[in-house]
Design a protein around this motif. Structure first.
Motif, PDB file in Angstrom:
ATOM      1  N   UNK A 149     -57.782  77.593  57.848  1.00  0.00           N
ATOM      2  CA  UNK A 149     -57.592  76.626  59.140  1.00  0.00           C
ATOM      3  C   UNK A 149     -56.616  77.234  60.051  1.00  0.00           C
ATOM      4  N   UNK A 150     -56.302  78.681  60.030  1.00  0.00           N
ATOM      5  CA  UNK A 150     -55.041  79.153  60.753  1.00  0.00           C
ATOM      6  C   UNK A 150     -55.283  79.032  62.139  1.00  0.00           C
ATOM      7  N   UNK A 151     -56.616  78.725  62.590  1.00  0.00           N
ATOM      8  CA  UNK A 151     -56.798  78.660  64.026  1.00  0.00           C
ATOM      9  C   UNK A 151     -56.751  77.283  64.692  1.00  0.00           C
ATOM     10  N   UNK A 152     -56.047  76.534  64.037  1.00  0.00           N
ATOM     11  CA  UNK A 152     -56.199  75.054  64.397  1.00  0.00           C
ATOM     12  C   UNK A 152     -55.249  74.968  65.668  1.00  0.00           C
ATOM     13  N   UNK A 153     -54.492  75.860  65.837  1.00  0.00           N
ATOM     14  CA  UNK A 153     -53.606  75.505  66.976  1.00  0.00           C
ATOM     15  C   UNK A 153     -54.299  76.348  68.329  1.00  0.00           C
ATOM     16  N   UNK A 154     -55.145  76.941  68.053  1.00  0.00           N
ATOM     17  CA  UNK A 154     -55.847  77.656  69.391  1.00  0.00           C
ATOM     18  C   UNK A 154     -56.667  76.528  70.440  1.00  0.00           C
ATOM     19  N   UNK A 155     -56.628  76.826  71.547  1.00  0.00           N
ATOM     20  CA  UNK A 155     -57.425  76.072  72.425  1.00  0.00           C
ATOM     21  C   UNK A 155     -58.760  76.268  72.372  1.00  0.00           C
ATOM     22  N   UNK A 156     -59.509  75.229  72.248  1.00  0.00           N
ATOM     23  CA  UNK A 156     -61.018  75.333  72.203  1.00  0.00           C
ATOM     24  C   UNK A 156     -61.395  74.293  73.136  1.00  0.00           C
ATOM     25  N   UNK A 157     -62.853  74.688  73.594  1.00  0.00           N
ATOM     26  CA  UNK A 157     -63.614  73.640  74.365  1.00  0.00           C
ATOM     27  C   UNK A 157     -64.594  72.756  73.585  1.00  0.00           C
ATOM     28  N   UNK A 158     -64.364  71.451  73.682  1.00  0.00           N
ATOM     29  CA  UNK A 158     -64.982  70.727  72.903  1.00  0.00           C
ATOM     30  C   UNK A 158     -66.740  70.594  73.561  1.00  0.00           C
ATOM     31  N   UNK A 159     -67.499  71.028  72.886  1.00  0.00           N
ATOM     32  CA  UNK A 159     -68.768  70.959  73.487  1.00  0.00           C
ATOM     33  C   UNK A 159     -69.645  69.530  73.178  1.00  0.00           C
ATOM     34  N   UNK A 160     -69.156  69.174  72.082  1.00  0.00           N
ATOM     35  CA  UNK A 160     -69.903  67.847  71.656  1.00  0.00           C
ATOM     36  C   UNK A 160     -69.026  67.264  70.404  1.00  0.00           C
ATOM     37  N   UNK A 161     -68.994  65.813  70.399  1.00  0.00           N
ATOM     38  CA  UNK A 161     -68.282  65.225  69.287  1.00  0.00           C
ATOM     39  C   UNK A 161     -68.890  63.787  69.042  1.00  0.00           C
ATOM     40  N   UNK A 162     -68.930  63.502  67.740  1.00  0.00           N
ATOM     41  CA  UNK A 162     -69.535  62.160  67.369  1.00  0.00           C
ATOM     42  C   UNK A 162     -68.464  61.551  66.421  1.00  0.00           C
ATOM     43  N   UNK A 163     -68.186  60.394  66.533  1.00  0.00           N
ATOM     44  CA  UNK A 163     -67.270  59.571  65.809  1.00  0.00           C
ATOM     45  C   UNK A 163     -68.018  58.939  64.488  1.00  0.00           C
ATOM     46  N   UNK A 164     -67.054  58.508  63.809  1.00  0.00           N
ATOM     47  CA  UNK A 164     -67.674  57.895  62.550  1.00  0.00           C
ATOM     48  C   UNK A 164     -68.736  58.465  61.507  1.00  0.00           C
ATOM     49  N   UNK A 165     -68.447  59.969  61.437  1.00  0.00           N
ATOM     50  CA  UNK A 165     -69.038  60.557  60.470  1.00  0.00           C
ATOM     51  C   UNK A 165     -68.450  60.786  59.119  1.00  0.00           C
ATOM     52  N   UNK A 166     -69.262  60.418  58.042  1.00  0.00           N
ATOM     53  CA  UNK A 166     -68.631  60.702  56.681  1.00  0.00           C
ATOM     54  C   UNK A 166     -69.001  61.942  56.355  1.00  0.00           C
ATOM     55  N   UNK A 167     -68.049  62.642  55.544  1.00  0.00           N
ATOM     56  CA  UNK A 167     -68.381  64.016  55.006  1.00  0.00           C
ATOM     57  C   UNK A 167     -68.327  63.908  53.421  1.00  0.00           C
ATOM     58  N   UNK A 168     -69.010  64.828  52.757  1.00  0.00           N
ATOM     59  CA  UNK A 168     -68.770  65.212  51.498  1.00  0.00           C
ATOM     60  C   UNK A 168     -69.171  66.608  51.145  1.00  0.00           C
ATOM     61  N   UNK A 169     -68.180  67.720  50.812  1.00  0.00           N
ATOM     62  CA  UNK A 169     -68.624  68.811  50.679  1.00  0.00           C
ATOM     63  C   UNK A 169     -69.020  69.002  49.135  1.00  0.00           C
ATOM     64  N   UNK A 170     -69.894  69.922  49.084  1.00  0.00           N
ATOM     65  CA  UNK A 170     -70.537  70.180  47.742  1.00  0.00           C
ATOM     66  C   UNK A 170     -69.673  70.255  46.612  1.00  0.00           C
ATOM     67  N   UNK A 171     -68.146  70.947  46.878  1.00  0.00           N
ATOM     68  CA  UNK A 171     -67.414  71.213  45.713  1.00  0.00           C
ATOM     69  C   UNK A 171     -66.295  70.240  45.722  1.00  0.00           C
TER      70      UNK A 171
END
Length: 635
Positions: free
Chosen positions: A1-23
């Motif tokens: 996640x080294x690029x987290x400080x880069x500027x980006x254009x947010x094209x879409x966002x959705x709040x309240x999403x749960x995540x579970x990675x396979x590992x």
């Protein structure tokens, strides 16, 4: 996640999403809630990102008009948040270029992403609603094909260049990179449906009007826009899609259209005669008929609109209305206090509220500013407009505020002048048209389908002409329906039109007959001039402030009487105008979903995912068929 400080254009966002990675191996990771976004970075391109709530940062809202979804903003990605929270809920990033497929399951609430190396990356669960908006946004940024073997699986093809890209390049419409232009349009179409579509129509219109005849090819322009709206998706497994064929034998026989004269507006003397000594409104249907025929004199609107919009019941007394208004005043200011008491710190942590407040502020500053009532800086009426809209956000937070709603409130506030009365009348108006502004756009889809049905029965030649010239989706009428002709008539005329429509006479959906009446007036101009796709759009848009109200209302009523007297009027049309179905041979017969069916008489029924039902009538064979002719993935 080294690029987290880069500027980006947010094209879409959705709040309240749960995540579970396979590992994931820790139980406490399985219920991390955060925001799922699609971000475009200058260095690595588009990415799907999930960030836990603890490390979310704010995003700025782009100024946009007629937007149903706020989706484009610029934000600085930071790695704020404690080390402890980050170790518990790790941010997720997947480059879109590495995406191979995704699966939508569990009642369309769960999305599983798979990368091209075969890794099943993460599972996202949408707690509030479903994943349809995310899937639509994803489709707007990458090419996807639904699996023919698994209806829940979407595959990302290997070839990045689409036929749509090549079509834009072949037409030489743009000087910049074709692929960037195409996907910018498609992306915006999902999140800014009204503005993006009208902007694109305008651009194509300019090309048609200002390019030489050797440079412009109308059929290709029309095909281009239709293809860009459909995204050329497979329709093999459109869930729940159905079509129906209606056999009318000889077709509906329409009698001559009867005249429908207009009348004078309701006067103060007449209004007094419809009230008894206690204040009850008597003979309400006769009163509504007078209003339908001529409207209301301007200085009486302050009283009558409260009844037409359901603020006061027709059978209430003077005493009842005084008591009711006292209750409504208290209720209004309680809701107003709720949003006014939100602290800056609370607002910073309440993104939905913050975004809606921003939209209200931007819309208020550009709503009817040419009118004396709203003109000038620091206008108190603008503050009232803003306060009412913010209070409506608290009243109906599920709907909140959507751009365009200020257009509907503006005339009501001008008439009422009082904040509380204007609010409750606006609530009544929104109860009638709120489906126009809902995210799934079901209300707009239904109205466009019903309008096409009525046009097919009433003006079959024009309907066939529009179909031939790539305008059968009726999308050029979208603005009429969205804000109920607010942009088509003068301020005084729109007040009179709205109070006529609020009577609900002579039938449900009379506003659709009004659309048919306008198109009836323009039929010969469109057809005799052999107008094509872009000229139809331009001509209809240019009708703004040039439509004569009384003659149009009279024609619309005449069309209603013509339809009610018709022989073999199809049940689908009868239901639209409030008539009981005949239940005869034209009763709908439900069929299994099909992709494309060619009927022997030449009538074509097409389907596609998330398409729009329309009805086509063939005068030659007397058959009527539903057709899903508008396939807009953003709807």
């Amino acid at each position: 996640m080294d690029e987290l400080n880069d500027q980006g254009v947010e094209l879409y966002s959705h709040h309240g999403v749960l995540v579970k990675s396979q590992n994931q191996i820790r139980d406490d990771d399985s219920h991390c809630s955060g925001t799922l976004s699609i971000i475009e970075y200058s260095g690595i391109g588009k990415c799907i990102e999930w960030k836990p709530t603890e490390v979310l940062v704010d995003s700025e809202t782009n100024d946009q008009e007629w937007a149903m979804v706020n989706a484009v903003g610029r934000r600085n990605r930071t790695s704020s948040g404690s080390n402890e929270s980050q170790s518990r809920c790790r941010s997720v990033r997947i480059e879109v270029a590495h995406l191979k497929s995704f699966r939508v399951t569990r009642n369309r609430q769960q999305v599983t992403l798979m990368e091209r190396d075969g890794t099943t990356h993460s599972v996202f669960f949408f707690q509030h609603g479903n994943a349809d908006c995310f899937v639509a946004a994803l489709k707007g940024n990458i090419k996807t094909v639904r699996s023919k073997k698994d209806k829940h699986l979407y595959i990302v093809p290997d070839e990045p260049e689409s036929q749509l890209d090549r079509s834009f390049a072949e037409l030489e419409l743009f000087t910049e990179n074709t692929t960037d232009v195409v996907w910018k349009f498609v992306r915006n179409l999902h999140h800014r449906p009204y503005e993006t579509t009208l902007e694109t129509f305008a651009k194509l219109t300019d090309i048609w009007l200002f390019k030489s005849s050797e440079q412009r090819r109308e059929e290709e322009v029309a095909e281009l826009l239709n293809r860009s709206l459909t995204l050329n998706e497979t329709s093999a497994d459109a869930i729940g899609e159905e079509y129906a064929v209606v056999d009318l034998r000889n077709g509906p026989l329409l009698p001559p259209r009867p005249p429908a004269p207009r009348g004078p507006p309701l006067s103060i003397e007449q209004w007094a005669q419809f009230q008894d000594e206690d204040g009850h409104i008597v003979e309400v249907e006769i009163l509504k008929d007078i209003i339908f025929r001529g409207g209301v004199v301007p200085n009486l609107r302050y009283e009558v609109w409260k009844f037409l919009l359901g603020y006061f019941p027709w059978d209430s007394t003077h005493a009842d209305r005084q008591k009711l208004r006292k209750q409504k005043v208290e209720e209004y200011f309680q809701m107003k206090l709720q949003w006014r008491s939100i602290t800056p710190g609370q607002e910073q942590r309440f993104s939905d509220y913050r975004e809606r407040k921003s939209l209200v502020e931007k819309d208020v500053n550009r709503t009817d500013r040419t009118l004396p009532f709203f003109a000038g800086e620091n206008n108190e009426n603008l503050m009232l407009l803003s306060d009412i809209l913010m209070t409506y956000v608290m009243y109906n937070f599920d709907l909140g505020y959507v751009q365009g709603m200020s257009d509907l409130l503006s005339p009501i506030l001008c008439v009422m002048t009082n904040e509380v009365d204007a609010f409750w009348c606006f609530v009544g108006f929104m109860d009638k048209v709120c489906s126009n502004f809902e995210l799934d756009q079901a209300g707009m889809k239904q109205q466009l389908q019903q309008l096409h049905c009525l046009l097919s029965v009433t003006l079959p030649d024009l309907s066939a002409y529009l179909e031939k010239h790539e305008s059968g989706n009726m999308f050029f009428c979208f603005r009429w329906l969205l804000v109920l002709f607010k942009r088509e008539f003068s301020y005084q005329d729109i007040m009179r039109l709205w109070e006529v429509l609020w009577t609900d006479l002579p039938c449900p959906n009379f506003h659709l007959l009004l659309c048919v009446a306008v198109l009836d007036t323009q039929q010969h101009i469109l057809m005799e001039n052999n107008y094509g796709f872009t000229e139809i759009l331009k001509h209809i848009n240019d009708l703004s402030l040039h439509i004569e109200l009384d003659s149009t209302l009279s024609k619309a009523e005449g069309i209603y009487h013509q339809l009610t007297s018709a022989i073999c009027l199809p049940d689908v049309a009868r239901k639209i105008i409030g008539l009981d179905p005949l239940g005869g041979p034209d009763t709908l017969e439900q069929k299994e979903p099909l992709q494309t069916t060619d009927i022997d008489n030449g009538l074509k029924v097409e389907e596609g995912p998330e398409s729009l039902e329309t009805l086509t009538f063939s005068p030659r064979t007397g058959e009527v068929a539903f057709e899903r002719s508008l396939n807009l993935n953003y709807l």
